[in-house]
Design an enzyme around this catalytic site. Structure first.
Site, PDB file in Angstrom:
ATOM      1  N   SER A 178       0.544  -1.611  -0.401  1.00  0.00           N
ATOM      2  CA  SER A 178       0.112   0.481   0.179  1.00  0.00           C
ATOM      3  C   SER A 178       1.062   1.405   0.227  1.00  0.00           C
ATOM      4  CB  SER A 178      -1.055   0.071   1.818  1.00  0.00           C
ATOM      5  OG  SER A 178      -2.061   1.175   1.347  1.00  0.00           O
ATOM      6  N   ASP A 332      -9.730  -3.847  -5.762  1.00  0.00           N
ATOM      7  CA  ASP A 332      -9.036  -2.678  -4.762  1.00  0.00           C
ATOM      8  C   ASP A 332      -8.160  -1.602  -5.741  1.00  0.00           C
ATOM      9  OD1 ASP A 332      -6.996  -1.440  -3.615  1.00  0.00           O
ATOM     10  OD2 ASP A 332      -5.356  -2.852  -3.471  1.00  0.00           O
ATOM     11  N   HIS A 362      -8.009  -4.784  -0.954  1.00  0.00           N
ATOM     12  CA  HIS A 362      -7.366  -3.929  -0.862  1.00  0.00           C
ATOM     13  C   HIS A 362      -6.875  -4.398   0.910  1.00  0.00           C
ATOM     14  CE1 HIS A 362      -3.645  -0.735  -0.797  1.00  0.00           C
ATOM     15  NE2 HIS A 362      -4.603  -0.371   0.485  1.00  0.00           N
TER      16      HIS A 362
END
Length: 392
Positions: A178, A332, A362
């Protein structure tokens, strides 16, 4: 604000449960859990806990006990892990940057190194790697480039003192998920042309966020309401990292923050045209161009810096990058950031191993072994990282 008192800590589980149940009843129907996502019922439960945590954090902030951000970070820490008999773990400082070093107690010579914020024990243990987790300064208290500078300085310090950890200088790897994937990519680009340091062996980018020019790419449209990262939150976090606030978030979501000439310049890299057609089957809505707002651009113009948005680096930098591993998840919003970077790397002759979780969302890997919220797809993704490390 004051730290959480001991009595409050005792009451938190009951309070969080109550708020989470309220979130299930009141908030969840408005969120999108696609039928193909991994274990939708469990994901809905995770979302309920997150909504409950956010609601309780707001209450605590209003009462003056602690800030919402402090409470959220406290909850996300989870339970404190005990001693791992297979690892030697130390809290150190690399050039004044706090780090945690994970070293297998029994391993062969020439060990690898991996900079990773989460699931570090698993990666270190299973891949027999030395793992360094950089505890970089966090936004909004510390704005860009604080986190990037911390990661870069810690990495350089480690590479200059590599003999202390029994690591082969030819096997240094940067990794992140991320926002950490963003930082790993930025550090990798910065070090690409350095002749005074060992060349990085690889970079591992797990559902990375790599650009803030276009929040209307296909994945942002398709997954705008899918937990754990909503489209609006992606823009919110980008602005928090850049400026320490989320002003002009709506204009950024609409695309009014980038001048037309600059948008045209970067269209060769940031465009839905570069996304394979199979990722558009769930629908993509053509959007009419929005008017450019110069005032907004002045507050966010550093979004065009590669150290903040690595997808915008010039080809001269990209073609020097090391072998890469990119993991993406179908559900995501950041999926297309990873796909676009994969194409950029391959177009510049960089070898890429790509692993796509068709049923992933995600944050799924960070939930590995977290309070019973693990998902099989997350374990598959984590094992794909380990397999890549072992293959180097």
């Amino acid at each position: 604000m004051a730290l959480l008192p001991a009595l409050l800590l005792l009451l938190l589980p009951l309070a969080a449960l109550a708020v989470a149940l309220a979130a299930v009843l009141l908030g969840l129907p408005s969120y999108d859990i696609p039928p193909g996502v991994n274990q939708p019922a469990k994901l809905r439960l995770v979302l309920a806990v997150l909504l409950g945590t956010a609601a309780l954090g707001k209450i605590l902030e209003k009462t003056g006990l602690c800030s919402q951000i402090t409470f959220g970070r406290y909850v996300r820490q989870g339970r404190k892990l005990g001693v791992d008999p297979k690892l030697f773990i130390q809290d150190l400082q690399f050039n004044k940057v706090p780090v945690r070093v994970y070293q297998p107690k029994a391993t062969s010579d020439g060990r690898r190194r991996d900079t990773y914020e989460k699931v570090c024990r698993y990666i270190s243990r299973e891949s027999e790697s030395v793992v360094v987790s950089v505890q970089y300064r966090l936004a909004p208290e510390h704005k860009y480039p604080a986190a990037y500078e911390d990661c870069l300085n810690a990495t350089i310090h480690f590479m200059k003192n590599i003999e202390h950890y029994g690591v082969d200088p030819a096997n240094v790897i940067v990794c992140g998920d991320s926002a950490g994937g963003n930082l790993a990519a930025a550090v990798s680009q910065t070090l690409a042309g350095r002749s005074d340091l060992p060349r990085l062996r690889a970079q591992i980018l797990i559902y990375p966020g790599l650009q803030a020019l276009d929040f209307n790419l296909p994945s942002y449209q398709q997954n705008r309401g899918v937990p754990l990262l909503f489209r609006e939150r992606a823009a919110f976090f980008a602005l928090q990292y850049l400026n320490g606030d989320a002003l002009h978030m709506q204009e950024v979501l609409e695309g009014s923050h980038i001048p037309p000439d600059m948008r045209l310049k970067y269209r060769k890299w940031v465009s839905p045209d570069n996304i394979p057609e199979k990722f558009k089957v769930r629908g993509v809505k053509p959007l009419r161009p929005t008017d450019f707002i110069a005032e907004v651009y002045e507050t966010v113009k550093r979004f065009c810096e590669p150290n903040l948005c690595p997808l915008l680096a010039e080809d001269a930098i990209v073609h020097q990058l090391p072998e890469s591993f990119i993991l993406t998840c179908e559900y995501d919003v950041l999926r297309d950031d990873g796909l676009l970077y994969k194409k950029r790397l391959e177009d510049n002759g960089v070898r890429v191993t790509w692993y796509h979780l068709e049923d992933g969302f995600h944050g799924i890997i960070s939930l590995y072994d977290y309070c019973g919220f693990s998902f099989p797809a997350g374990k598959r993704g984590l094992d794909s990282v380990v397999s890549f490390l072992k293959s180097l």
